[in-house]
Write a protein that holds these residues in place. Structure first.
Motif, mmCIF file in Angstrom:
data_model
loop_
_atom_site.group_PDB
_atom_site.id
_atom_site.type_symbol
_atom_site.label_atom_id
_atom_site.label_comp_id
_atom_site.label_asym_id
_atom_site.label_seq_id
_atom_site.Cartn_x
_atom_site.Cartn_y
_atom_site.Cartn_z
ATOM 1 N N PHE A 55 0.834 -1.203 0.000
ATOM 2 C CA PHE A 55 0.000 0.000 0.000
ATOM 3 C C PHE A 55 0.869 1.254 0.000
ATOM 4 N N PHE A 56 1.901 1.268 0.849
ATOM 5 C CA PHE A 56 2.787 2.429 0.934
ATOM 6 C C PHE A 56 3.498 2.671 -0.391
ATOM 7 N N LEU A 57 4.070 1.630 -0.979
ATOM 8 C CA LEU A 57 4.782 1.794 -2.247
ATOM 9 C C LEU A 57 3.836 2.190 -3.374
ATOM 10 N N GLY A 58 2.645 1.601 -3.397
ATOM 11 C CA GLY A 58 1.661 1.979 -4.404
ATOM 12 C C GLY A 58 1.222 3.421 -4.255
ATOM 13 N N LEU A 59 0.969 3.829 -3.020
ATOM 14 C CA LEU A 59 0.573 5.210 -2.748
ATOM 15 C C LEU A 59 1.680 6.181 -3.146
ATOM 16 N N LEU A 60 2.917 5.828 -2.834
ATOM 17 C CA LEU A 60 4.058 6.659 -3.199
ATOM 18 C C LEU A 60 4.156 6.819 -4.714
ATOM 19 N N SER A 61 3.947 5.739 -5.457
ATOM 20 C CA SER A 61 4.022 5.834 -6.918
ATOM 21 C C SER A 61 2.861 6.651 -7.478
ATOM 22 N N VAL A 62 1.667 6.486 -6.928
ATOM 23 C CA VAL A 62 0.511 7.263 -7.395
ATOM 24 C C VAL A 62 0.717 8.757 -7.115
ATOM 25 N N ILE A 63 1.207 9.082 -5.933
ATOM 26 C CA ILE A 63 1.465 10.489 -5.599
ATOM 27 C C ILE A 63 2.532 11.065 -6.514
ATOM 28 N N SER A 64 3.565 10.288 -6.819
ATOM 29 C CA SER A 64 4.627 10.767 -7.710
ATOM 30 C C SER A 64 4.097 11.048 -9.111
ATOM 31 N N ILE A 65 3.269 10.157 -9.614
ATOM 32 C CA ILE A 65 2.692 10.365 -10.949
ATOM 33 C C ILE A 65 1.789 11.592 -10.953
ATOM 34 N N LEU A 66 0.963 11.717 -9.928
ATOM 35 C CA LEU A 66 0.077 12.885 -9.846
ATOM 36 C C LEU A 66 0.857 14.186 -9.690
ATOM 37 N N LYS A 67 1.954 14.144 -8.963
ATOM 38 C CA LYS A 67 2.783 15.340 -8.793
ATOM 39 C C LYS A 67 3.346 15.792 -10.141
ATOM 40 N N ILE A 68 3.787 14.827 -10.939
ATOM 41 C CA ILE A 68 4.299 15.160 -12.275
ATOM 42 C C ILE A 68 3.166 15.672 -13.164
ATOM 43 N N ALA A 69 2.026 14.984 -13.113
ATOM 44 C CA ALA A 69 0.918 15.327 -13.998
ATOM 45 C C ALA A 69 0.296 16.692 -13.670
ATOM 46 N N LEU A 70 0.257 17.024 -12.393
ATOM 47 C CA LEU A 70 -0.397 18.262 -11.991
ATOM 48 C C LEU A 70 0.558 19.426 -11.802
ATOM 49 N N ALA A 71 1.843 19.191 -12.056
ATOM 50 C CA ALA A 71 2.832 20.264 -11.900
ATOM 51 C C ALA A 71 2.601 21.321 -12.980
ATOM 52 N N PRO A 72 2.782 22.590 -12.622
ATOM 53 C CA PRO A 72 2.636 23.631 -13.635
ATOM 54 C C PRO A 72 3.712 23.484 -14.708
ATOM 55 N N ALA A 73 3.319 23.732 -15.932
ATOM 56 C CA ALA A 73 4.259 23.598 -17.062
ATOM 57 C C ALA A 73 5.330 24.675 -16.956
ATOM 58 N N LYS A 74 6.589 24.249 -17.071
ATOM 59 C CA LYS A 74 7.710 25.189 -17.031
ATOM 60 C C LYS A 74 8.112 25.539 -18.461
ATOM 61 N N LYS A 75 8.474 26.775 -18.643
ATOM 62 C CA LYS A 75 8.858 27.224 -19.990
ATOM 63 C C LYS A 75 10.328 27.118 -20.210
#
Length: 136
Positions: free
Chosen positions: A116-136
């Motif tokens: 559960f911890f490793l899965g949650l960590l991977s989901v949070i990491s993917i969401l962090k990348i996906a929801l990060a503001p686009a850098k120019k």
């Protein structure tokens, strides 16, 4: 000394006695769930491998842009959830075969908590990348 007539007569069939040993239908449901997660993970894993080969020479910015696309985000999240759920079920089968008593309970908790911890960590990491503001 007891005679055969002193023993209680058991009027159950072999199937009736087996039912007292546990819930066999849970084993079948677990087996089906393992197969479904494996079937779901297979095409997602192939997709992921192809994408990683395609992105092999890409820089960090391009990989983040790729992961930020909604379709890729959903597929990555699906892959992680299915993979860690499948892993947890497989490890649970191993502990049910080889561990007994308190050791089994402890191992089950460690496996469930760890996956559960490793899965949650991977989901949070993917969401962090996906929801990060686009850098120019």
């Amino acid at each position: 000394m007891t005679t055969p007539s002193d023993r209680p007569t058991i009027l159950r069939s072999n199937l009736g006695r087996m039912r007292q040993l546990g819930a066999g239908h849970h084993i079948v449901e677990h087996w089906k769930a393992e197969r479904l997660t494996a079937i779901g993970s297979a095409p997602l894993s192939i997709w992921f491998i192809i994408q990683m080969l395609r992105l092999g020479d890409a820089d960090h910015k391009n990989v983040v842009q790729w992961a930020g696309k909604p379709v890729n985000t959903v597929l990555l999240l699906s892959l992680m959830i299915l993979t860690f759920h499948h892993m947890q079920m497989g490890l649970q089968v191993i502990t049910s075969d080889y561990a007994r008593g308190k050791n089994k309970t402890i191992l089950d908790l460690v496996i469930k908590g760890g996956t559960f911890f490793l899965g949650l960590l991977s989901v949070i990491s993917i969401l962090k990348i996906a929801l990060a503001p686009a850098k120019k």
